[in-house]
Enzyme design. Structure first.
Site, PDB file in Angstrom:
ATOM      1  N   HIS A  34       0.862  -1.289  -0.024  1.00 44.96           N
ATOM      2  CA  HIS A  34      -0.021  -0.088   0.078  1.00 44.96           C
ATOM      3  C   HIS A  34       0.755   1.304  -0.053  1.00 44.96           C
ATOM      4  O   HIS A  34       0.508   2.274   0.453  1.00 44.96           O
ATOM      5  CB  HIS A  34      -0.844  -0.077   1.194  1.00 44.96           C
ATOM      6  CG  HIS A  34      -2.035  -0.982   1.048  1.00 44.96           C
ATOM      7  ND1 HIS A  34      -3.473  -0.790   0.470  1.00 44.96           N
ATOM      8  CD2 HIS A  34      -2.208  -2.220   1.082  1.00 44.96           C
ATOM      9  CE1 HIS A  34      -4.343  -1.672   0.283  1.00 44.96           C
ATOM     10  NE2 HIS A  34      -3.459  -2.684   0.630  1.00 44.96           N
ATOM     11  N   SER A 129      -4.523 -10.405 -12.176  1.00 43.92           N
ATOM     12  CA  SER A 129      -4.811 -10.549 -13.617  1.00 43.92           C
ATOM     13  C   SER A 129      -5.469  -9.066 -14.538  1.00 43.92           C
ATOM     14  O   SER A 129      -5.671  -9.120 -15.759  1.00 43.92           O
ATOM     15  CB  SER A 129      -5.825 -11.589 -13.798  1.00 43.92           C
ATOM     16  OG  SER A 129      -6.934 -11.429 -12.957  1.00 43.92           O
ATOM     17  N   ASP A 174       0.817  -2.541 -10.035  1.00 42.02           N
ATOM     18  CA  ASP A 174       0.540  -3.546 -10.962  1.00 42.02           C
ATOM     19  C   ASP A 174       0.682  -3.370 -12.312  1.00 42.02           C
ATOM     20  O   ASP A 174       1.487  -4.417 -12.812  1.00 42.02           O
ATOM     21  CB  ASP A 174      -0.956  -3.707 -10.546  1.00 42.02           C
ATOM     22  CG  ASP A 174      -1.492  -4.425  -9.479  1.00 42.02           C
ATOM     23  OD1 ASP A 174      -0.590  -4.300  -8.416  1.00 42.02           O
ATOM     24  OD2 ASP A 174      -2.608  -4.008  -9.143  1.00 42.02           O
TER      25      ASP A 174
HETATM   26  C1  GLA Z   1      -3.356  -3.691  -5.176  1.00 42.16           C
HETATM   27  C2  GLA Z   1      -3.327  -2.569  -6.045  1.00 42.16           C
HETATM   28  C3  GLA Z   1      -1.999  -1.826  -5.967  1.00 42.16           C
HETATM   29  C4  GLA Z   1      -1.186  -1.830  -4.747  1.00 42.16           C
HETATM   30  C5  GLA Z   1      -1.641  -3.267  -3.757  1.00 42.16           C
HETATM   31  C6  GLA Z   1      -1.109  -2.866  -2.378  1.00 42.16           C
HETATM   32  O1  GLA Z   1      -2.655  -4.703  -5.578  1.00 42.16           O
HETATM   33  O2  GLA Z   1      -3.935  -2.873  -7.306  1.00 42.16           O
HETATM   34  O3  GLA Z   1      -2.069  -0.907  -6.811  1.00 42.16           O
HETATM   35  O4  GLA Z   1      -1.856  -0.735  -3.948  1.00 42.16           O
HETATM   36  O5  GLA Z   1      -3.053  -3.662  -3.837  1.00 42.16           O
HETATM   37  O6  GLA Z   1       0.016  -2.599  -2.337  1.00 42.16           O
END
Ligand code: GLA
Length: 396
Positions: A34, A129, A174
């Site tokens: 996060h 995904s 991601d």
């Molecule tokens: C999810 C979100 C990411 C990130 C993580 C926690 O995967 O899509 O952007 O905030 O949680 O680190």
């Protein structure tokens, strides 16, 4: 008969003329929980599993999206009138969001298309995904439109699609990990400046994912709640005099000097300490620090998520505890958004599947459900693939 097959092959290739293909991998969040939407530095990796898309142009304005991996349903809409889908078929929103963001930049095709997706990513295992779907779509659309788009730019486009069209306030972890992965490397993402680099993962180590299979219905709303809490903590810390532009930049003293509710204080402390861990990991990797010391940062990250950010659950804590007992596990932590999902174990290469499965077995005794076990290698990020595939071209 051979002649008939050859005729069929030629007819098929003619029918599919103008088709293009792309692949985008899933990702593992290695360290930095996060932190992305808090302007921090995070470490991710693209993995050797993902989503392949075949895209064919159409003469009309119809958009046809299909995947056996996602509900097995055809989603049909049109270029001029598509909007966010509620309920069944909502997986296609990740693609439609990318289309919209690309249209706004003049990067999208001006007539319809069919997209067919094939995935070998374990479902809902916290391997994103959604980012893979977005990036594969983006690369396919740019090719259909005969436009070029860089992977860093595309990562930003896909994040925008997810924030604005899908409505998930995620950061760029991601999309950037899936876009910019490199074999045997971690992707280091500076989320505040959106700058990206890679760091070699020490040799003779491995990445394991143990997926609890737990998926809470409220994951998205819990995620948004944490996002809002972090925003509020930053606002208060700034009001108390901090000049920091984002929460990940705040120092612990600044948090201590601010009048925060116990929950906001815990969220803010997690973010600032997690940022320290990522920087310590990066520096330690560059100065060949002892792997056990580095691995401990991952396990510390987990307990910080669990106790202060409160996005773990007893099942994930159980897995991390069991993993940490193994001599071959350097560090273990929840990976991704949390509130269920998967645990990452960073191990020496002597860690065996048998051992991972024994841990999954002890989980089953406790919780009466068997987690799935996967091992992945950090791999190359999203890319254009050849169409037609070699076998079709050669008539093999
Ligand atoms: C999810 C979100 C990411 C990130 C993580 C926690 O995967 O899509 O952007 O905030 O949680 O680190």
């Amino acid at each position: 008969m051979d002649e008939e097959i050859e005729k069929g092959r030629k007819a098929y290739l003619k029918h599919m003329e103008g088709s293009v293909a792309a692949f985008a991998p899933g990702r593992i969040e290695f360290l930095g929980n996060h932190l992305d939407y808090n302007g921090g530095m995070v470490l991710g990796a693209a993995i050797d599993a993902g989503i392949y898309v075949l895209a064919s142009p159409r003469r009309d304005k119809v958009l046809r999206l299909f995947s056996e991996s996602f509900e097995g349903e055809v989603v049909e809409t049109s270029l001029d009138q598509f909007r966010k889908i509620e309920g069944k078929g909502s997986w296609a929103n990740y693609c439609l969001g990318v289309l919209k963001a690309m249209q706004e930049r003049g990067l999208a095709p001006s007539s319809g298309f069919s997209l067919t997706f094939v995935s070998n990513l374990p479902v809902s295992a916290g391997l994103s995904s959604s980012a893979a779907l977005e990036l594969a779509t983006g690369l396919a659309l740019a090719q259909l439109a005969d436009r070029e788009v860089g992977l860093e730019e595309l990562a930003g486009i896909c994040r925008e699609a997810e924030n604005e069209f899908v409505g998930m306030p995620c950061g760029i972890l991601d999309q950037a990990s899936s876009a910019l992965g490199r074999p045997d490397h971690l992707v280091l993402i500076d989320c505040r400046n959106e700058s990206f680099s890679t760091l070699p993962l020490p040799p003779r180590t491995a990445l394991w994912i143990i997926d609890s299979g737990i998926k809470h219905d409220l994951v998205d709303s819990h995620y948004s709640a944490r996002h809002a809490e972090c925003g509020e903590a930053l606002r208060l810390v700034k009001e108390a005099g901090s000049k920091s532009a984002c929460l990940a930049e705040c120092r612990e003293e600044e948090i201590d000097q601010t009048d925060l509710s116990p929950n906001l204080r815990k969220r803010a402390l997690h973010v600032t300490r997690e940022q320290e861990r990522v920087l310590t990991f990066r520096d330690g990797l560059l100065s060949n620090r002892d792997l056990e010391e580095l691995g401990r940062l991952l396990t510390d990250s987990h307990w910080s998520s669990s106790r202060d950010f409160e996005n773990s659950c007893p099942e994930l804590d159980f897995l991390v505890e069991r993993l940490a007992e193994s001599d071959e596990v350097l560090g273990a932590r929840l990976t991704g958004g949390g509130f269920g999902g998967a645990v990452l174990a960073w191990t020496t290469s002597a860690f065996r599947r048998k051992e991972a499965e024994a841990i999954a077995g002890s989980y089953k005794e406790e919780y009466d459900a068997l987690p799935s076990v996967h091992s992945f290698s950090p791999s190359r990020g999203a890319r254009i693939e050849d169409w037609p595939p070699l076998a079709l071209e050669k008539g093999a």
